[in-house]
Design an enzyme around this catalytic site. Structure first.
Site, PDB file in Angstrom:
ATOM      1  N   ASP A 158       6.660   5.642   0.420  1.00 55.12           N
ATOM      2  CA  ASP A 158       6.272   5.136  -0.895  1.00 55.12           C
ATOM      3  C   ASP A 158       4.983   5.784  -1.405  1.00 55.12           C
ATOM      4  O   ASP A 158       4.474   6.749  -0.818  1.00 55.12           O
ATOM      5  CB  ASP A 158       6.165   3.611  -0.824  1.00 55.12           C
ATOM      6  N   ASP A 190      10.837   1.702 -10.492  1.00 57.75           N
ATOM      7  CA  ASP A 190      11.807   0.863  -9.787  1.00 57.75           C
ATOM      8  C   ASP A 190      12.857   0.291 -10.732  1.00 57.75           C
ATOM      9  O   ASP A 190      12.562  -0.119 -11.858  1.00 57.75           O
ATOM     10  CB  ASP A 190      11.103  -0.297  -9.091  1.00 57.75           C
TER      11      ASP A 190
END
Length: 471
Positions: A149, A209
């Site tokens: 991430d 996202d």
């Protein structure tokens, strides 16, 4: 109705930008599997992973190709005195190696998570500056996949060079362990990842996202669908927002390195059946990873039948590895409650000379849509073989299993012989060569050189076809 954009990025010699091999030999087709984050977030445990894997296996999804079981954030309790990551003993009492062994014994692959920052997105220890010891931790625990991430990155972004350097550190560390580990970047497309991702990774997120909304705008996802170089990716991005951002990026993804449009929201939230079909179809078309985001122990029958549609999965897993191209896009006046409405046509080459096409209706009313061979083979010259050939048309959703069959599989926790395709026994490539009807859908007609494919596409729906030469 007016013409908004025309994308034409496919090379005339279609092999010419697909010559680079995988940097580590992995990712020859887009990865398939399950990740806990979309449904469970930080509520993770050994039992969740192992029970989910059992369910994926029992209902036939593993043999369709969903092999990676990916543990997302929130699994760590810190670091030991030597600086190595430590698994939370309450959540994982037997350690990560035990989870890996159990998954491997059931023919799954094990994925884990970290961040290229001081902390993970949920505030757990990150791997920035500790790449070598963390890579060794993953290798020691027999991990096969790393989702990496972008949170708490200490401002080390802003140019492609700075982000490339930060993510390359973990790439080098993983390679140094000697264990083959699929490397999945999750830096939200920041700093033009699609230009440099394939040098160091097997896939890369290209947007903020996803959320389980088809077209709803959201201020938390501030860039619209035409801003592929988004400076603030955000989150809660709709399916159409992400798809439109991905449209020009197909030229930068291929064998060994894939544009990742984020996990699948089929079976998550309140998408309609047509919206779920469109979502799954287009992720398959653009060769995004197919990572289930739903709770597979509580899937509704219609969502299960989408995840198990092998004729669509075969498009995603096609060995040619070329993402489809958006050929045209128009806005339409029949907008939905969010003021969104557009139609699109996509086309892409497949192995053995086949072609896949999608007619997508992002408007609020069903509408007739059509395509000619000049639309389908948009880079071909007049008189070319493609334009002078007749093509058989196969509807890739027409042989979808019905809800009664899907419900019986889910209730009995068992797949009867031949109900679903088994890619473990016979690869998609081999199945197509053998003419397995489950991979072709249903033949619905033939288009001649001067013909037109006509169909009616439902609101927020899709028509998806494989074309094969009639000769």
């Amino acid at each position: 109705m007016f013409n908004l954009n025309f994308f034409n990025y496919t090379c005339h010699c279609e092999w010419c930008f697909w010559v680079l091999p995988s940097y580590n030999g992995l990712g020859l087709t887009p990865q398939m599997g399950w990740d806990n984050w979309n449904t469970f977030a930080c509520n993770v445990s050994e039992d969740l992973l192992l029970n989910t894997a059992d369910r994926i296996s029992d209902i036939g999804l593993k043999d369709l190709g969903y092999k990676y079981v990916i543990l997302d954030d929130c699994w760590s309790s810190g670091r030991d005195e030597d600086g190595f990551l430590v698994a939370d003993e309450q959540k994982f009492p037997n350690g990560m190696g035990h989870v890996a062994d159990r998954l491997h014994n059931n023919s799954f692959l094990f994925g884990m998570y970290s961040s290229a920052g001081e902390y993970t997105c949920a505030g757990y220890p990150g791997s920035l500056g500790r790449e070598e010891e963390d890579a060794q931790f993953f290798a020691n625990n027999r991990v096969d996949y790393l989702k990496y991430d972008n949170c708490y990155n200490k401002g080390r972004f802003g140019t492609p060079e700075s982000s490339h350097k930060r993510y390359k550190a973990m790439s080098d560390a993983l390679n140094k362990t000697g264990r083959p580990i699929f490397y999945s970047l999750c830096n939200w497309g920041q700093d033009l990842t699609f230009y440099w991702g394939s040098d160091i990774a097997n896939s890369w997120r290209m947007s903020g996202d996803i959320t389980a909304e088809f077209s709803r705008p959201d201020s938390r996802c501030p860039c619209d669908g035409d801003e592929y170089d988004c400076k603030y990716a955000g989150y809660h991005c709709s399916i159409m927002n992400i798809l439109n951002k991905a449209a020009p990026m197909g030229q930068n993804g291929g064998i060994g390195g894939w544009n990742d449009l984020d996990n699948l929201e089929v079976g998550v939230g309140n998408l309609t059946d047509d919206e779920e079909k469109t979502h799954f179809s287009m992720w398959a078309m653009v060769k995004s990873p197919l990572i289930i985001g739903a709770d597979v122990n509580h899937l509704k029958a219609s969502s299960y039948s989408i995840y198990s549609q092998s004729s669509v999965i075969a498009i995603n897993q096609d060995p040619k590895g070329i993402p489809a191209t958006r050929v045209w896009r128009y806005y339409v006046p029949q907008t939905d409650k969010y003021g969104q409405g557009e139609i699109q046509f996509w086309s892409g080459p497949l192995e053995n000379g086949d072609q896949v096409i999608a007619l997508l209706n992002g408007g609020m009313k069903a509408r007739p849509m059509n395509a000619t061979l000049e639309d389908i083979f948009f880079d071909s010259y007049q008189g070319s073989e493609e334009l002078s050939t007749s093509w058989d048309i196969y509807d890739l959703w027409a042989n979808r299993i019905d809800n009664a069959t899907a419900s019986a599989i889910l209730e009995n926790n068992k797949v009867t012989n031949n109900t679903l395709y088994n890619a473990t026994k016979l690869s998609y490539k081999e199945g197509l060569l053998n003419g397995d009807s489950r991979l072709f859908g249903t033949k619905v007609g033939t288009i001649s050189p001067d013909g037109i494919i006509n169909t009616t596409v439902p609101a927020h729906g899709i028509a998806l076809y494989r074309l094969r030469s009639s000769s």
